[in-house]
Design a protein around this motif. Structure first.
Motif, PDB file in Angstrom:
ATOM      1  N   LEU A 130      -1.640   7.805  -8.338  1.00  0.00           N
ATOM      2  CA  LEU A 130      -1.676   9.085  -7.688  1.00  0.00           C
ATOM      3  C   LEU A 130      -1.040  10.456  -8.253  1.00  0.00           C
TER       4      LEU A 130
ATOM      5  N   TYR B 283       0.814  -1.094   0.014  1.00  0.00           N
ATOM      6  CA  TYR B 283       0.143   0.021   0.106  1.00  0.00           C
ATOM      7  C   TYR B 283       0.976   1.177   0.026  1.00  0.00           C
ATOM      8  N   THR B 284       0.359   2.197  -0.661  1.00  0.00           N
ATOM      9  CA  THR B 284       0.875   3.618  -0.314  1.00  0.00           C
ATOM     10  C   THR B 284      -0.479   4.326   0.321  1.00  0.00           C
TER      11      THR B 284
ATOM     12  N   ASN C 113       1.634   4.999  -9.328  1.00  0.00           N
ATOM     13  CA  ASN C 113       0.496   4.025  -8.618  1.00  0.00           C
ATOM     14  C   ASN C 113      -0.929   4.628  -8.849  1.00  0.00           C
TER      15      ASN C 113
ATOM     16  N   GLN D 250      -3.492   1.624  -3.385  1.00  0.00           N
ATOM     17  CA  GLN D 250      -3.449   2.988  -2.916  1.00  0.00           C
ATOM     18  C   GLN D 250      -4.533   3.335  -1.945  1.00  0.00           C
TER      19      GLN D 250
ATOM     20  N   ILE E 293       5.034   7.234  -4.023  1.00  0.00           N
ATOM     21  CA  ILE E 293       5.074   6.366  -4.917  1.00  0.00           C
ATOM     22  C   ILE E 293       6.015   5.604  -5.771  1.00  0.00           C
TER      23      ILE E 293
END
Length: 815
Positions: free
Chosen positions: A771, A435-436, A769, A469, A451
């Motif tokens: 974002l 995950y970010t 990703n 995300q 990212i």
């Protein structure tokens, strides 16, 4: 009270009380129930009523009514079917959507009930018919069109019926031939093989040969020679003339017409469509070209609804409209997503009164008849994966990543960004989930680097991990479950965050364990509990929650009057984590001392009404098609694992999060591109449900599906271990060959995202990703410095990126 009333046919008694299909055939102007063994067998001379009932995990039952008209159905039976569909709708509390289905032109939703296909039978249905014996087996030539649902049509048994664009099935007494036109798609050929299997089982008792014929292959295959001999010998198929493709109507040509009680159509006289135009005591026709909707207000009578339907059918005839025009009938409050999409700013939430009127009525009927009517259950918070895996958390700190020590890795700051790696035992190997996490008050540079850093870690990880995300306040349940205990503090520890607030003269509110702070406690169990620091004001309170108020000298626990016993247990557990040293003072809502309100700056109004849980609908599956730059989305109804075709990219919309599934043979070259497609899907908001661009997006690749994805299917692991394209896989099953062959290892994500440097060395890959993105969806960036590469990715953000990162002018989200 009984479901059978004076004006309701006795055949409908108890209809819609159980999930599944119920079918009635119209025979001699009466409704005859069709036994389950004959479901999917439709006679061309009859009309049918089909009721599909879905009982979702949460929320009320959903009903769709279809009336199917065979090509040879007479006008009397057609009108009777239309009337009976309305009658059934009324019996179910006017809470259904109704569709007119014409033979050969059925909707995708209707066809999805009868997998793999419907093959209409010539003649009339008889509830007393016997089996015919002794007749010679009739050869038939069928066209198969469609990839996830298929339209079957019998064509003349002639060479002239064949073409290069379609897939054909020739059914003979001893062998079934599948002929694939050279311009047909792999998915269509694969779907046609399912039809071949169906014919083999139902028409031949499973005992006949199957041959596949490739268009253009004539030499060295005995099946090819046998196939053409049935047509009197081989002769070239003429080239297809360019087909006249009917252009889809755009919104500028959409017309809304009011249907009077006498059946006259009157245009509303407005160009823009707004929900306020629709009056509850009237019926309207929305003419969208290839599809027509009839909208019926709640306060209209059944007689008016019948008039509106017949007026619409007369309109189609007098206007000479295509027989393929679909008719859908909607009751106020139950408008479909497609219908709503034609109106400007349709309200996201349907008025509860309109929706619940009929539901409550039907629930009362079913209860009286002895049927169980369930209340809304608690939301499903099962982890689905082993949450005792290994957790690593990094905080973005300037140009670097700082690995957090284990005691600190469940404590996040709203001004920071984090990279999370969770490794857990899967089937025969460890699996990785990344995950970010983007804090709402974080600065833009930290988001970009989060990212970049995540993808650098992913690039060095074996296997094909799942990426996701998550933005603060929008985290998926799975995220909380792997942390189990999760605390979000105000402020931030990042160098960039500190620098930013110093430059802007903003007070540093970073929690230090001493200063006064207010935490909202939430969750469902000790394995899923959170404490979120909120603004230090009375208006942050809510009667549905429990809170912890800490000052330098005392600590309060505040229990909302509408909170649950479970919440009180979580409150005690969180108190031990936030401040175990001070003796807590317990305050129940309504009995707080003055010192409590003084710490919050004085007493003020706050939400005191019960927080209503939103009904979570069952997920929807969509195909994404990006041919020639066009972005097209098509829903797959009643989906199964078999709909995950290896050539496709699909989105599973679970409302609170979405999954982008990438087939091994799809044309998506990188996870960056997949996330861009996911964001584009969110931007389109296909279901008109108010999806946020911050909705969590998971990227899942074929052969590496995590259990929290496969739970939405009846999952057969052996199907996930096959190789070849869709057609080759289906053919292997049809011919009984072993299919436990593994999917080819796909490290192509890295292959696509890497570039070779002039000296021949592989450079670091940077995959956005979603974002942040480069101008091109599939672009990849090379460079020895991941930070500079990330900056290149963000150098020309798309409109979607700008929306996602909209906040203050300084690139920071303000709570």
């Amino acid at each position: 009270m009984s479901l059978h009333r004076k004006d309701t046919d006795s055949a409908f008694e108890g209809a819609g009380s159980k999930a599944g299909l119920e079918i009635w055939c119209i025979e001699n102007l009466r409704l005859v129930p069709v036994p389950k063994s004959s479901h999917g067998k439709f006679y061309t001379g009859n009309a049918y009523i089909v009721l599909k009932t879905v009982l979702p995990k949460t929320g009320p039952a959903q009903h769709d009514i279809h009336y199917w008209l065979g090509n040879d159905t007479n006008k009397v039976d057609s009108a009777f079917a239309s009337d009976k569909a309305l009658e059934l709708d009324a019996a179910l509390g006017s809470c259904t959507v109704q569709y007119r289905e014409l033979q050969g032109l059925e909707t995708g939703k209707f066809l999805s009930y009868f997998k793999p296909c419907i093959i209409p039978v010539e003649g009339l249905y008889s509830s007393h018919q016997g089996h015919l014996n002794g007749e010679a087996y009739k050869f038939s030539l069928l066209t198969c069109k469609g990839d996830h649902v298929v339209h079957i049509k019998e064509v003349p048994f002639s060479r002239s019926s064949l073409n290069h664009n379609d897939v054909f099935i020739l059914d003979t007494a001893s062998k079934i031939f599948l002929f694939s036109g050279c311009n047909s798609s792999i998915q269509e050929r694969a779907k046609a093989l399912e039809v071949v299997q169906y014919i083999k089982e139902n028409n031949h008792g499973g005992k006949c040969e199957v041959a596949t014929i490739e268009d253009g292959k004539f030499v060295g295959d005995s099946d090819v020679g046998e196939f053409w001999s049935l047509f009197g010998g081989f002769a070239p198929i003429p080239r297809d003339s360019p087909s006249s493709v009917q252009k889809q109507s755009d919104t500028s040509s959409v017309k809304l017409l009011w249907i009077t009680t006498q059946g006259k159509l009157c245009q509303t006289g407005t160009d823009s469509l707004n929900k306020k135009i629709l009056e509850t005591d009237k019926c309207y026709m929305l003419d969208c070209g290839a599809e027509i909707f009839v909208w019926m207000g709640r306060q209209t009578l059944i007689s008016e609804r019948k008039t509106s339907i017949s007026a619409t059918e007369d309109f189609l005839r007098t206007q000479g409209r295509s027989t393929g025009t679909h008719l859908t009938f909607l009751t106020e409050g139950l408008e479909s997503n497609i219908f709503r999409s034609y109106f400007d700013n349709w309200p996201q939430k349907v008025e509860p009164k309109l929706y619940e009127e009929g539901r409550e009525k039907v629930a009362a009927i079913f209860k009286q008849q002895g049927y169980e009517v369930k209340e809304l259950p608690e939301e499903d918070c099962e982890p689905f994966i082993n949450c005792r895996g290994t957790l690593k958390v990094w905080r973005v700190n300037g140009d670097e990543l700082s690995l957090l020590p284990v005691p600190e890795q469940t404590k996040f700051y709203s001004g920071d960004c984090y990279v999370v790696q969770f490794t857990y035992p899967g089937n025969e190997r460890d699996e990785n989930l990344f995950y970010t996490w983007i804090g709402r008050s974080s600065v833009m540079e930290d988001r970009r680097d989060a990212i970049s850093h995540m993808n650098a870690i992913v690039d060095s990880t074996k296997g094909d991990p799942v990426l996701a995300q998550a933005v603060e306040d929008k985290e998926p349940v799975q995220f909380f479950l792997i942390f189990q205990t999760f605390i979000i503090f105000k402020g931030g520890m990042s160098k960039r965050y500190k620098k930013f607030i110093a430059e802007k003269g903003i007070t540093d509110e970073t929690y230090d364990g001493i200063k006064t702070a207010l935490f909202r406690v939430q969750g469902t169990s000790p394995q899923n509990m959170q404490a979120i620091e909120v603004d230090l004001v009375s208006s942050s309170l809510n009667s549905s929650y429990c809170y912890i108020l800490q000052t330098e000298t005392f600590i309060f626990t505040w229990i909302g009057s509408l909170s649950l016993t479970r919440d009180h247990d979580l409150l005690d557990r969180m108190l031990e984590l936030i401040n175990p040293t001070l003796q807590p003072i317990s305050a129940r809502e309504g009995s707080e001392p003055d010192i409590f309100w003084n710490a919050l700056g004085g007493k003020a109004e706050y939400p005191k009404a019960k927080e209503m849980k939103q009904c979570i609908e069952d997920p929807h599956l969509f195909t994404l098609n990006t041919t020639e730059g066009d972005f097209k989305v098509k829903e797959i109804y009643n989906f199964t694992q078999d709909d995950l075709t290896t050539e496709d990219v699909l989105v599973l919309d679970c409302h609170r999060e979405i999954y982008v599934w990438i087939g091994c043979h799809s044309n998506v070259g990188s996870k960056q591109q997949a996330l861009t497609l996911g964001l584009k899907f969110l931007e389109m908001d296909v279901l008109i449900e108010g999806l946020s661009l911050e909705t969590p997006i998971y990227i899942v690749t074929e052969g590496h599906e995590p259990p929290f994805f496969t739970r939405f299917f009846e999952w057969d692991p052996s199907k996930a271990n096959m190789h070849g394209n869709s057609f080759e896989r289906k053919l292997a099953i049809l011919k009984g060959k072993p299919h436990n062959l593994e999917v080819p290892t796909r490290n192509s994500w890295k292959a696509y995202s890497r570039e070779t440097t002039p000296d021949g060395l592989r450079s670091k890959s940077v995959i956005s990703n979603g974002l942040g993105r480069s101008g091109s969806p599939a672009s990849s960036v090379s460079g020895s410095n991941s930070k500079s590469s990330a900056n290149q990715l963000f150098s020309s953000p798309t409109p979607i990126v700008r929306k996602l990162f909209s906040g203050s002018p300084h690139g920071i989200f303000i709570r």
